[in-house]
Design an enzyme around this catalytic site. Structure first.
Site: not given
Ligand code: PEP
Ligand code: MG
Length: 749
Positions: A391, A483, A649, A530, A698
């Site tokens: 975060h 997000r 990723t 998302r 992303c």
């Molecule tokens: C990821 O998993 O690469 C992603 C972009 O989602 P998050 O970081 O929100 O899990």
């Molecule tokens: Mg993710």
């Protein structure tokens, strides 16, 4: 076992053999030709001081020492080194060293280098580079044993003692291993940067001289320079210098005048390619450009040493100066670039949030969404926990606030009111205010200089309030990841609580308003929203979150689409908010499902979307590919009817490598460019292209130039980066595209 062969050690042995030896062992495992050698490990040093009854003497001398008093420091240092020098080497240890030395030379007396390799028990990756002694051209078993002892003694040079005190290492926790390595009697030698040392481009730079490498190190001989472009596989530049002499080894080092031969080119094309190939293997293995020392003897190339290049700079920043300037209090992961100075404010609970004033350095175990208002005021953020996608990392990058995460003990070591300087790129917190020359910070590119790329360059958003500014300043081609969990987690109460309290309309209203800020700011550019993806531990912190299950591994738990399908009302609420926006004319929306592992999840989510009236023919509907499962059954997922996929990723790496992305203890293993991750990515892009499904990324790796370059080569359709780096990614994309076109043109000619 006092002696270990280099070929038997690797990075897991750092705590007993030190970084230098572990590194050499790693190279050998990669089948990189490294001169043979052995290590007298750190346990042997401990054994030695215990047997010689030196332990308590040494450490009590150190305990009472004031290192600021130089004379006293020198006196104590000399006293300890003398004790070590004069103590008898235990017979078995001496015997083992001599036996290994004999074996190294196949019975002959060979020249070896005896190098110190210091280790820190509690901080295996701490760097003591250059702190302890190295002896070159050592020959004869007695001499080797003597030099091993001298290396041990060098753990107590005034400089080494001072350094440990300054950096907060306990003397007792630092030990020393000694590497004894065959010296290459080289005909040619030099250094190689596997990538450009300043820009980080994949241009390999090699410097070469005749004879031993000491000629370059001493600066007395100007070496030849070769520049090799690793992408086009072409030798771009050859600069032949006049090398007046070379250094060779006969009885010790000797200078030999070169005359006409000094004007000859040192390396052949073949030798250059050989070196570049080795350099690439090493760089790939470590995931970072390397500074490599090499040597050639009898036509055989050897790698003598490799360390990461530390000079690659963003926007001309002079970080080396900073490193020297102040006392380092803490190290962690550089999570958001920039340097800031401010007063520490430790935020432990909600009550503390109001303590943070403009320009303070916010320090917390981990940030939570309710801290976002304080994070906006902060000049920098430092956390105990977390990896590069936690975060604190995500939000601070979006706010453009420097951040260091995963320091382990910032909340304990730092105190309220302390003045500190935070380097968010290198991940260092310094005591006091450091004067840093004002630099050109990496600012979002101005709209007046648009760079058009075929691959779209988008941006990731988590804070709706920042959307307008980000849209304006980055000029991104859309939002590749919005997000929504960050805005939901900052609501007054848990989504389920709204639902239970009969306030679902209020909840929908709230998320609709926040979503609108983003789709409006970017209209008509696409915004991929998302559906929620937050782990239970984050939900639990909310009011009404008491009922969240307590999970041992929230990263593997009740999160992402599986949760939205199990508590379908969540998903329906999100769809209703989105439907309202579409009805208002915001058709620049895409819906993206996180953490997909099966076709059924897509089918069910789609059904909910249709039931809630989402016109799937007018908007994009896609999924994140962030589990190995999704990447491996992508054909089946495509059959469910999706318009796009986006590579997550961050999760894909953690699930492929079994490394919790938020666990700072294993952060060193977290590597988005691991071959296994890259294979999954390549496969996904290839199959999606065959089926006409758009591809994007992303995850954080989409903000790394070296990864983006590869993705463009693979034919990705868009890249979504963090706001602070969109401009740079656009340049990288443009260059990569141009290279592809040029390559094609060349082939046509
Ligand atoms: C990821 O998993 O690469 C992603 C972009 O989602 P998050 O970081 O929100 O899990
Ligand atoms: Mg993710």
């Amino acid at each position: 076992m006092p002696v270990l062969w280099l070929s038997d050690v690797g990075k897991n042995d750092i705590s007993i053999v030190g970084g230098k030896a572990a590194n050499l062992g790693e190279l050998l495992r990669l089948e990189i030709p490294v001169p043979d050698g052995f290590v007298v490990d750190a346990r042997t040093f401990r054994d030695f001081i215990n047997r010689a009854n030196l332990r308590s003497k040494i450490y009590s001398l150190l305990q009472n020492l004031d290192v600021e008093k130089t004379e006293e420091l020198n006196r104590v240092s000399e006293e300890i080194r003398k004790m070590i020098r004069e103590a008898e080497m235990p017979e078995e240890i001496g015997k083992e060293i001599k036996k290994a030395y004999k074996k190294l030379g196949n019975g002959k007396e060979v020249y070896v280098a005896v190098r110190s390799s210091a280790t820190a028990e509690d901080l295996p990756d701490a760097s003591f580079a250059g702190q302890q002694d190295t002896y070159l051209n050592v020959k004869g078993e007695e001499e080797v044993v003597k030099k091993v002892k001298e290396c041990w003694g060098s753990l107590f040079t005034p400089r080494a003692i001072y350094y440990r005190v300054q950096k907060g290492f306990k003397h007792e926790n630092v030990s020393i291993a000694v590497v004894v390595q065959k010296m290459v009697n080289s005909e040619k030698s030099g250094v190689m940067f596997t990538s450009h040392p300043v820009t980080g481009e994949k241009k390999c730079i090699i410097e070469a001289v005749f004879g031993l490498g000491e000629a370059i190190v001493s600066g007395l001989v100007t070496p030849d320079t070769y520049v090799y472009d690793r992408l086009s596989k072409k030798l771009l530049e050859v600069k032949i210098a006049e090398k007046k002499f070379m250094i060779t080894r006969k009885n010790g080092n000797e200078r030999v005048e070169l005359g006409e031969k000094g004007k000859e080119r040192v390396l052949s094309d073949d030798e250059i390619v050989k070196l570049v190939d080795l350099g690439e293997v090493i760089e790939d293995h470590y995931g970072k450009p390397q500074d490599v020392e090499w040597a050639i003897e009898g036509g055989q190339v050897y790698i003598v040493q490799s360390r990461p290049i530390t000079t690659i700079k963003e926007a001309g920043e002079e970080r080396a100066e900073l490193e020297e300037a102040g006392k380092i209090l803490l190290k962690g992961l550089g999570a958001s670039p920039g340097i800031a100075v401010g007063e520490v404010k430790i935020v432990g609970s909600e009550r503390d949030i109001s303590k943070v004033k403009d320009g303070d350095v916010l320090v917390a175990v981990m940030t939570t969404p309710d801290m976002v208002p304080a994070m906006k005021k902060a000049s920098a953020i430092v956390t105990d926990e977390g990896g590069l996608t936690c975060h604190a990392a995500i939000v601070s990058r979006e706010l453009g606030v420097p951040a260091v995460v995963g320091t382990k003990n910032a909340t304990k070591l730092l105190k309220d009111g302390m003045l500190v300087t935070v380097d968010g790129e290198k991940g260092i917190v310094y005591l006091g205010k450091l004067e840093v020359a004002k630099k050109e910070e990496a600012k979002p590119v101005s709209v007046s200089a648009p760079l058009i790329t075929a691959t779209e360059v988008k941006v990731n958003i988590s804070l709706p309030d920042a959307a307008e500014k980000v849209a304006r300043e980055t000029n991104a081609d859309g939002v590749g990841l919005f997000r929504i969990e960050h805005m939901i987690l900052s609501l007054e109460k848990h989504p389920m609580k709204y639902i239970k309290d009969g306030e679902i309309e209020k909840y929908i209203d709230l998320i609709y308003n926040e979503m609108k800020k983003v789709v409006k700011a970017f209209y008509p550019r696409p915004v991929w929203i998302r559906t929620i993806d937050a782990p239970t531990d984050e939900f639990r912190a909310m009011k009404g979150g008491e009922d969240e299950p307590i999970e041992a591994n929230p990263m593997l738990g009740f999160r992402g689409i599986r949760r939205d399908l199990a508590e379908e009302m969540h998903l329906r609420a999100e769809m209703r908010a989105i439907k309202r926006l579409i009805d208002e004319g915001y058709t620049n929306i895409g819906i993206m499902l996180p953490l997909i592992v099966s076709p059924e999840e897509i089918r069910r989510a789609k059904r909910v979307a249709i039931e809630e009236g989402i016109p799937l023919d007018r908007i994009d509907f896609g999924i994140m590919v962030e589990t190995p499962a999704a990447a491996l059954i992508i054909e089946d997922l495509i059959k469910e009817g999706i318009d796009f996929i986006s590579l997550g990723t961050n999760d894909l790496t953690q699930y492929t490598l079994a490394v919790d992305r938020n666990n700072e203890n294993v952060a060193y293993l977290y590597d988005e460019t691991h071959p296994a991750v890259m294979k999954l990515i390549e496969r996904t892009i290839k199959i999606c292209k065959e089926h006409g499904v758009k591809t994007s990324i992303c995850g954080q790796a989409g903000s790394y130039p070296h990864v983006v370059e590869k993705l463009v080569e693979m034919g990705i359709d868009s890249v979504s980066a963090n706001p602070d780096i969109v401009h740079r990614i656009r340049e990288v994309v443009a260059r990569a595209e141009r290279k592809i076109i040029l390559e094609k043109l060349r082939k046509l000619q």
